[in-house]
Every structure is written in C-alpha cells, then in structure tokens.
Design a protein around this motif. Structure first.
Motif, PDB file in Angstrom:
ATOM      1  N   LEU A  69       0.817  -1.219   0.000  1.00 52.70           N
ATOM      2  CA  LEU A  69       0.000   0.000   0.000  1.00 52.70           C
ATOM      3  C   LEU A  69       0.847   1.264   0.000  1.00 52.70           C
ATOM      4  N   ARG A  70       0.382   2.249  -0.746  1.00 50.08           N
ATOM      5  CA  ARG A  70       0.923   3.597  -0.715  1.00 50.08           C
ATOM      6  C   ARG A  70      -0.274   4.519  -0.554  1.00 50.08           C
ATOM      7  N   VAL A  71      -0.076   5.608   0.160  1.00 49.98           N
ATOM      8  CA  VAL A  71      -1.187   6.505   0.440  1.00 49.98           C
ATOM      9  C   VAL A  71      -0.783   7.938   0.131  1.00 49.98           C
ATOM     10  N   THR A  72      -1.707   8.675  -0.483  1.00 49.61           N
ATOM     11  CA  THR A  72      -1.537  10.123  -0.542  1.00 49.61           C
ATOM     12  C   THR A  72      -2.863  10.743  -0.106  1.00 49.61           C
ATOM     13  N   SER A  73      -2.783  11.900   0.497  1.00 44.97           N
ATOM     14  CA  SER A  73      -3.995  12.534   1.014  1.00 44.97           C
ATOM     15  C   SER A  73      -3.695  13.987   1.292  1.00 44.97           C
ATOM     16  N   ARG A  74      -4.717  14.823   1.224  1.00 41.97           N
ATOM     17  CA  ARG A  74      -4.512  16.230   1.570  1.00 41.97           C
ATOM     18  C   ARG A  74      -4.265  16.371   3.070  1.00 41.97           C
ATOM     19  N   THR A  75      -4.822  15.445   3.849  1.00 38.19           N
ATOM     20  CA  THR A  75      -4.529  15.407   5.287  1.00 38.19           C
ATOM     21  C   THR A  75      -3.207  14.652   5.470  1.00 38.19           C
ATOM     22  N   ASP A  76      -2.409  15.070   6.452  1.00 33.22           N
ATOM     23  CA  ASP A  76      -1.122  14.405   6.695  1.00 33.22           C
ATOM     24  C   ASP A  76      -1.330  13.133   7.529  1.00 33.22           C
ATOM     25  N   TYR A  77      -1.286  11.978   6.882  1.00 31.05           N
ATOM     26  CA  TYR A  77      -1.432  10.702   7.595  1.00 31.05           C
ATOM     27  C   TYR A  77      -0.075  10.008   7.754  1.00 31.05           C
ATOM     28  N   SER A  78       1.038  10.778   7.699  1.00 30.15           N
ATOM     29  CA  SER A  78       2.348  10.127   7.678  1.00 30.15           C
ATOM     30  C   SER A  78       2.601   9.278   8.930  1.00 30.15           C
ATOM     31  N   GLU A  79       2.161   9.801  10.093  1.00 28.87           N
ATOM     32  CA  GLU A  79       2.405   9.024  11.319  1.00 28.87           C
ATOM     33  C   GLU A  79       1.611   7.724  11.348  1.00 28.87           C
ATOM     34  N   LEU A  80       0.297   7.854  11.055  1.00 22.15           N
ATOM     35  CA  LEU A  80      -0.561   6.666  11.030  1.00 22.15           C
ATOM     36  C   LEU A  80      -0.024   5.647  10.035  1.00 22.15           C
ATOM     37  N   CYS A  81       0.395   6.127   8.849  1.00 22.37           N
ATOM     38  CA  CYS A  81       0.895   5.230   7.809  1.00 22.37           C
ATOM     39  C   CYS A  81       2.185   4.545   8.252  1.00 22.37           C
ATOM     40  N   ALA A  82       3.081   5.303   8.874  1.00 21.70           N
ATOM     41  CA  ALA A  82       4.340   4.728   9.375  1.00 21.70           C
ATOM     42  C   ALA A  82       4.010   3.594  10.351  1.00 21.70           C
ATOM     43  N   HIS A  83       3.035   3.846  11.217  1.00 22.57           N
ATOM     44  CA  HIS A  83       2.602   2.879  12.216  1.00 22.57           C
ATOM     45  C   HIS A  83       2.051   1.607  11.562  1.00 22.57           C
ATOM     46  N   MET A  84       1.378   1.780  10.390  1.00 21.29           N
ATOM     47  CA  MET A  84       0.759   0.638   9.704  1.00 21.29           C
ATOM     48  C   MET A  84       1.703   0.007   8.676  1.00 21.29           C
ATOM     49  N   GLY A  85       2.906   0.566   8.525  1.00 23.79           N
ATOM     50  CA  GLY A  85       3.845   0.023   7.539  1.00 23.79           C
ATOM     51  C   GLY A  85       3.477   0.377   6.110  1.00 23.79           C
ATOM     52  N   ILE A  86       2.922   1.556   5.930  1.00 22.57           N
ATOM     53  CA  ILE A  86       2.494   2.017   4.606  1.00 22.57           C
ATOM     54  C   ILE A  86       3.319   3.250   4.245  1.00 22.57           C
ATOM     55  N   SER A  87       3.734   3.367   2.965  1.00 25.90           N
ATOM     56  CA  SER A  87       4.431   4.583   2.544  1.00 25.90           C
ATOM     57  C   SER A  87       3.422   5.697   2.356  1.00 25.90           C
ATOM     58  N   PHE A  88       3.680   6.829   3.012  1.00 25.74           N
ATOM     59  CA  PHE A  88       2.814   7.993   2.813  1.00 25.74           C
ATOM     60  C   PHE A  88       3.519   8.999   1.919  1.00 25.74           C
ATOM     61  N   PHE A  89       2.860   9.429   0.863  1.00 27.22           N
ATOM     62  CA  PHE A  89       3.441  10.385  -0.091  1.00 27.22           C
ATOM     63  C   PHE A  89       2.854  11.768   0.143  1.00 27.22           C
ATOM     64  N   ARG A  90       3.690  12.691   0.631  1.00 18.17           N
ATOM     65  CA  ARG A  90       3.232  14.081   0.720  1.00 18.17           C
ATOM     66  C   ARG A  90       3.161  14.676  -0.691  1.00 18.17           C
ATOM     67  N   ASP A  91       4.072  14.206  -1.535  1.00 17.42           N
ATOM     68  CA  ASP A  91       4.187  14.716  -2.903  1.00 17.42           C
ATOM     69  C   ASP A  91       3.340  13.858  -3.847  1.00 17.42           C
TER      70      ASP A  91
END
Lengths: 270, 270
Positions: free
Chosen positions: A40-62
């Motif tokens: 899984l990879r996630v992008t969102s206008r809301t910053d979910y980087s912490e939650l994603c890190a916790h779930m082992g998912i790459s969060f893309f700010r860009d």
C-alpha cells in the motif's frame, strides 16, 4: 446484474495499491489489503504520515511522486464531495504506464463520469461500492455485498486481482451498472440516512418505555450520525435519483398525516 | 416514576379475570394468565366462543351475565378506537360488588378519563401498558417493561395480585403517570409507528444492495404493518401529545431537506 461468491479461477497477484484519501473507510479497507500481502501507498490532503508509518504504509506528501510510483491500482477513497477537486488536482501526466483507477464511493454515476472525463484513455476504470463499513464489517466481510461495475477494463489480470481482494474475504460479489446502483441506493441507503438524520434533528432519545421498534430507531440514529454530514449530503448532491426519493418521502409523510387527520375527524363526529 | 423487578412480598392470589375484548393482544396476555392458574372469562363483540372453548375459557355472549359473574378484575383489552363505545355499553348496574377495572391500551390518559367518568365511584382503576406484544414477548416477558398507574386503588390485595402476574414473569415494573406515559410514548412508540407507515406508503422493499441500516427499516416497516391501522390511528387520535410530535417530525424533515438543498447550492457554485 450478476452475483457470485465463488472464488475466481484467475490467478490473483500481489498488487501495488495507491490509495488517494485515507479517512476511516480507506483505513478500514487498507488493513485487510495489508493483511492479504498487498503493497500500500497513500496520498492525502490530510497528513497521515504518522498513522501510515505505524501501519507500515508509505505515505506520499508529494502527489507527483505518488503517481510516479508505478501503482497497479489507484484506489480513490476520498469523500464524495471532494472527488472532483481531488481528481482535477491529480498530475496524471506523471503516470508511467496504463493504470487501473478504482473508487469506493457510495454513489456511482458521479465518480464514473468524473473519471471517464479526466483520465487518459488508456487508464482502466472500475467503479465499486462495498455495501459495508467499519461498523458492519468489523467482524469480517463474509456474506457482505461488494457491488462493482467494470466501466472500462482492458487489463483483466489487474482487475480480477483487485476484485479477488473482496472475493477471497467471502464477499457476495455483485456486478451492477452505476446507474442501477444509484437508482436503488437512493431508495435504500439514502432514505435510511435521511431517516437517521430526521431522528437526530428531533433529538429522539432512549426512554423508560422503549418498544423494540423504537430501540432500532435509536440505533439507526446513532449509526447515522457517526457518519459525516458530508457523506449524507454527498449521497444527495451526487445521486440524481435522490431528490425524487426525498420527494417520495415527503409525499408519504403527507399521506400518512392525511389519513390520521381524516380518522380524527371521523372519531370526533361519533 | 419508579422501577421494580423484585417480587412483591404481598401474598398473591388466584384471580377471576374477566376480559373485555379478545383480539391478538388479549389472547397473548390470556395464555400466560391461564398458565399461572387464574380463572378467565371473556366477553367480546366478536364471537370467540370456539377459540375460548379450545383454551378452556368461559365465553359470555351475554355481557350482562359477564358482569354478574363476580370478576375480581375486569380487564379491558379492546382497541383504542372502540373503548368509549364498549365502556358505554357496559351494564355496570349488574356488578355485584366493587371491582378492579384495568386496561392495557397503548395510550393512557384516554382510558383513565373514560373509566373515571363512567365507572361507579367504588370501582378501583388501574391503567397499564405492557410495552411488548405477541412478537417481542414471544419468548417470555423477562426484562420487558410493564408500565402502570394506580389511578384509584382501595383494594390493595386485588391490585397487587394483578400486578404480580407480570412481576412473577420477570417484567420490569414501571410506575408512571398516564400523562407522563402519553408524553413519552408520543415521541417514541407513535413516531416509530409513523415511520413504519411512511416506509410502507413508499413501498420500500429489500434490494440487492441493502445496507444493515436499511435492513432494520425493512423489518420496522413489516412489524408496523402487522399491527392494524386502527391501532396506529388510536395512538394519534387519543394521545393529545401525538399531534405535536407529528409536527416535530415534519419540521425535522424540512430542516434536513433545507440543509441538503443548501449544500447542493454550495456545490453547484464551486
């Protein structure tokens, strides 16, 4: 319309799934996808980087980097109301290859129309509606309905691997057109939310003399307001059949009222 | 308002209970009373002589003889709408001694007022509402609420023996004034029936994409229409708080509609 709950014979493969939007519903779906071994990879206008890190998912700010990451599937999990804006802001020229775009919104003609209008012709489109959520699907998805419409599919392997996510959990797989979905959902899901909102507006509360029927209405009210007003209004604004059903609800209330008033008149004459 | 589920210390005795009206609800209560060993007699405008013979109950075609039969309790199980007429037609001069009159109607001020107006002053009056019926009480009455108002009680022995019928089945015994009952029931039971009738008027039906919430509405619709329209209209005509709650329901629908229309306007501007 066709239903199937048997496992597909098509060999399913591990997918790189890029989720656009990661609210409660996206997170709910994401957990099962991760458990099944998908990437899984996630992008969102809301910053979910912490939650994603916790779930082992790459969060893309860009979002540009997100689109360059060679997702097999871009899964749109935004709210109904924000869909147009989110899709418009996608840097689709950064896609490196034909990609399957899927969505899980609770209305279906709207995302189908937006995606067909905006996406490059070589992108496949699968519109879906899992008829369950974090509440009703908390003990697994077995027997729960997964509606889908193969709007524009060329890469059968990717599409069936994606559908297999739900099939393998035991979902009742229901192929149905987006139009038929919206027609039926306006009379069922939208009316259910409307009644829940009416009860909430009335501020109904548990009493000392609840009947069983009234208790189900209290539960309905509570589960309705757990969902956002944006979801509810999305069901109305972006389903062209909803306005008619709201009118039908009003007409039905008027008819019931009229019958009661007539009866009152008869009784007073006695 | 007070609640009790403990057994009363008062020695309860076997009662001669004369039921006026023997529809589905009267039959439902009657079965448990017979099982507890009470002696039942029935009179009704409908001929239930065969059913009564089958249940081991004396059926009185002659309402005069019924009132002469020295009932400890006359239990009124008519419909709300027929109450006035039935009570007016009672040959009360045939009563041989002071008698407890009780009722089980789903509105409470109306039977209280009618009974206080018509009955001889020496008759006791107990107004009750079992908050359950043949459906919700089919597996026993344990934990189900039995509401009552001791409107005019002098013979405590008869009154508590009658209440003991429900207490000993495990009912949650709730003492509440008739006025308070009607105020609360208009916002709960009446609104529940109204929504069931609205859904029936809309002819909602199970679909291929039911949500859990929608399924509870289908069940509500079905259980509502199992009850007669006379019951529903009785809840309205003879509960002075119901009209206001029907207005509240309409207002709430209008508010919800207004919010949706406003949202639609906002979205169209975007």
């Amino acid at each position: 319309m066709s239903v199937s709950s048997e496992h597909s014979d098509v060999a399913s493969r591990t997918l790189k799934i890029g989720m656009v939007g990661f609210g409660p519903f996206g997170q709910f779906l994401g957990k099962t996808m991760i458990r099944q071994g998908h990437l899984l990879r996630v992008t969102s206008r809301t910053d979910y980087s912490e939650l994603c890190a916790h779930m082992g998912i790459s969060f893309f700010r860009d979002i540009g980097a997100f689109f360059e990451a060679e997702n097999d599937v871009v899964l749109i999990c935004t709210s109904i109301l924000s869909l147009t804006e989110v899709v418009r802001s996608m840097p689709l020229d950064r896609l490196k290859r034909p990609t399957l775009f899927a969505d899980v919104l609770s209305v279906k003609e709207h995302p189908r129309n937006v995606l067909l209008r905006v996406l490059p012709e070589e992108s496949d489109v699968l519109c879906t509606h899992p008829m369950f959520g974090p509440q009703s699907g908390k003990d697994g998805w077995k027997g729960l309905t997964f509606m889908y419409d193969r709007v524009r599919i060329r890469d059968e392997g990717i599409c069936s691997s994606f559908l297999h996510i739900f099939q393998s959990e035991g979902c009742r797989m229901l192929e149905m057109s987006c139009e038929e979905h919206d027609k039926v959902a306006a009379r069922s899901q939208f009316i259910t939310h409307t009644i829940g909102r009416i009860l909430s507006e009335m501020e109904i509360q548990s009493t000392a003399i609840n009947t069983k029927g009234f208790e189900t209405l209290i539960q309905l009210k509570e589960s309705t307001v757990r969902d956002s007003f944006d979801l509810f209004s999305g069901l109305f604004v972006h389903n062209r059949f909803a306005q008619k059903e709201l009118q039908n609800l009003e007409l039905a209330l008027n008819k019931v009222k009229q019958k009661l008033v007539e009866k009152m008149g008869e009784e007073e004459q006695d």
